[in-house]
Design a protein around this motif. Structure first.
Motif, mmCIF file in Angstrom:
data_model
loop_
_atom_site.group_PDB
_atom_site.id
_atom_site.type_symbol
_atom_site.label_atom_id
_atom_site.label_comp_id
_atom_site.label_asym_id
_atom_site.label_seq_id
_atom_site.Cartn_x
_atom_site.Cartn_y
_atom_site.Cartn_z
ATOM 1 N N THR A 11 0.819 -1.210 0.000
ATOM 2 C CA THR A 11 0.000 0.000 0.000
ATOM 3 C C THR A 11 0.856 1.265 0.000
ATOM 4 O OG1 THR A 11 -0.168 -0.155 2.410
ATOM 5 C CG2 THR A 11 -1.976 -1.101 1.103
ATOM 6 N N ASP A 12 2.115 1.162 0.384
ATOM 7 C CA ASP A 12 3.067 2.271 0.292
ATOM 8 C C ASP A 12 3.750 2.169 -1.070
ATOM 9 O OD1 ASP A 12 5.002 4.187 0.507
ATOM 10 O OD2 ASP A 12 5.947 3.361 2.303
ATOM 11 N N ILE A 13 3.534 3.145 -1.936
ATOM 12 C CA ILE A 13 4.059 3.050 -3.300
ATOM 13 C C ILE A 13 5.577 3.136 -3.364
ATOM 14 C CG2 ILE A 13 1.943 3.932 -4.331
ATOM 15 C CD1 ILE A 13 3.419 6.641 -4.655
ATOM 16 N N VAL A 15 7.609 1.315 -1.501
ATOM 17 C CA VAL A 15 8.159 0.039 -1.062
ATOM 18 C C VAL A 15 8.015 -0.972 -2.192
ATOM 19 C CG1 VAL A 15 7.951 -1.829 0.610
ATOM 20 C CG2 VAL A 15 7.649 0.532 1.338
ATOM 21 N N PHE A 16 9.130 -1.669 -2.523
ATOM 22 C CA PHE A 16 9.139 -2.625 -3.623
ATOM 23 C C PHE A 16 9.116 -4.071 -3.147
ATOM 24 C CE2 PHE A 16 11.444 -4.973 -7.002
ATOM 25 C CZ PHE A 16 10.541 -4.780 -8.032
ATOM 26 N N TYR A 17 9.747 -4.372 -2.018
ATOM 27 C CA TYR A 17 9.860 -5.750 -1.532
ATOM 28 C C TYR A 17 8.846 -6.035 -0.428
ATOM 29 C CZ TYR A 17 14.218 -5.686 -4.095
ATOM 30 O OH TYR A 17 15.148 -5.581 -5.084
ATOM 31 N N LYS A 18 8.354 -7.279 -0.416
ATOM 32 C CA LYS A 18 7.338 -7.683 0.556
ATOM 33 C C LYS A 18 7.847 -7.581 1.993
ATOM 34 C CE LYS A 18 4.270 -11.507 1.695
ATOM 35 N NZ LYS A 18 3.804 -12.846 1.303
ATOM 36 N N GLU A 19 9.098 -7.981 2.227
ATOM 37 C CA GLU A 19 9.616 -7.954 3.595
ATOM 38 C C GLU A 19 9.814 -6.539 4.129
ATOM 39 O OE1 GLU A 19 12.939 -8.739 0.680
ATOM 40 O OE2 GLU A 19 11.166 -9.862 1.207
ATOM 41 N N GLU A 20 9.870 -5.543 3.256
ATOM 42 C CA GLU A 20 9.979 -4.153 3.688
ATOM 43 C C GLU A 20 8.616 -3.490 3.886
ATOM 44 O OE1 GLU A 20 12.322 -2.187 0.768
ATOM 45 O OE2 GLU A 20 14.134 -3.313 1.243
ATOM 46 N N CYS A 21 7.563 -4.192 3.544
ATOM 47 C CA CYS A 21 6.215 -3.640 3.615
ATOM 48 C C CYS A 21 5.623 -3.857 5.012
ATOM 49 C CB CYS A 21 5.330 -4.277 2.540
ATOM 50 S SG CYS A 21 3.710 -3.510 2.407
ATOM 51 N N VAL A 22 6.271 -3.309 6.010
ATOM 52 C CA VAL A 22 5.820 -3.391 7.398
ATOM 53 C C VAL A 22 5.938 -2.010 8.029
ATOM 54 C CG1 VAL A 22 6.414 -5.827 7.723
ATOM 55 C CG2 VAL A 22 8.128 -4.079 8.169
#
Length: 105
Positions: A11-13, A15-22
């Motif tokens: 949801t944060d445009i 951020v590219f990697y799943k593990e950083e999407c926190v």
């Protein structure tokens, strides 16, 4: 599989990697979430439903752009990553729409 599990995004445009999407997005203050698109291709049932929606010509271009931008299973979309995939969607629209029209008319 051509697109199985590759159309997810954060949801944060920025951020590219799943593990950083926190955590929390510092720009908007909202919580970051890893989401799947409405039309998914990870399971045969969802893929068939997605293709039926495409054949009915209901917002097919959104699904096409999501497929063209798809990168990997744990990475977010990248604009025009695979533009050749647009030919697949257009060909399916021509052939699939013909069968849907024949089915209901």
């Amino acid at each position: 599989q051509l697109l199985g599990g590759r159309t997810s995004y954060c949801t944060d445009i920025h951020v590219f990697y799943k593990e950083e999407c926190v955590g929390v997005d510092p720009h908007t203050g909202t919580t970051r979430l890893w989401r799947a698109r409405q039309l998914t291709y990870g399971w045969i049932g969802n893929a068939m439903l997605s293709m039926f929606v495409l054949a009915s010509q209901d917002n097919w271009e959104i699904a096409m752009y999501a497929g063209v931008d798809a990168t990997g299973k744990d990475t977010g979309p990248y604009a025009n990553n695979n533009p050749v995939l647009a030919l697949y969607f257009i060909a399916f629209m021509i052939i699939g729409s013909f069968f849907v029209i024949q089915l209901f008319v």
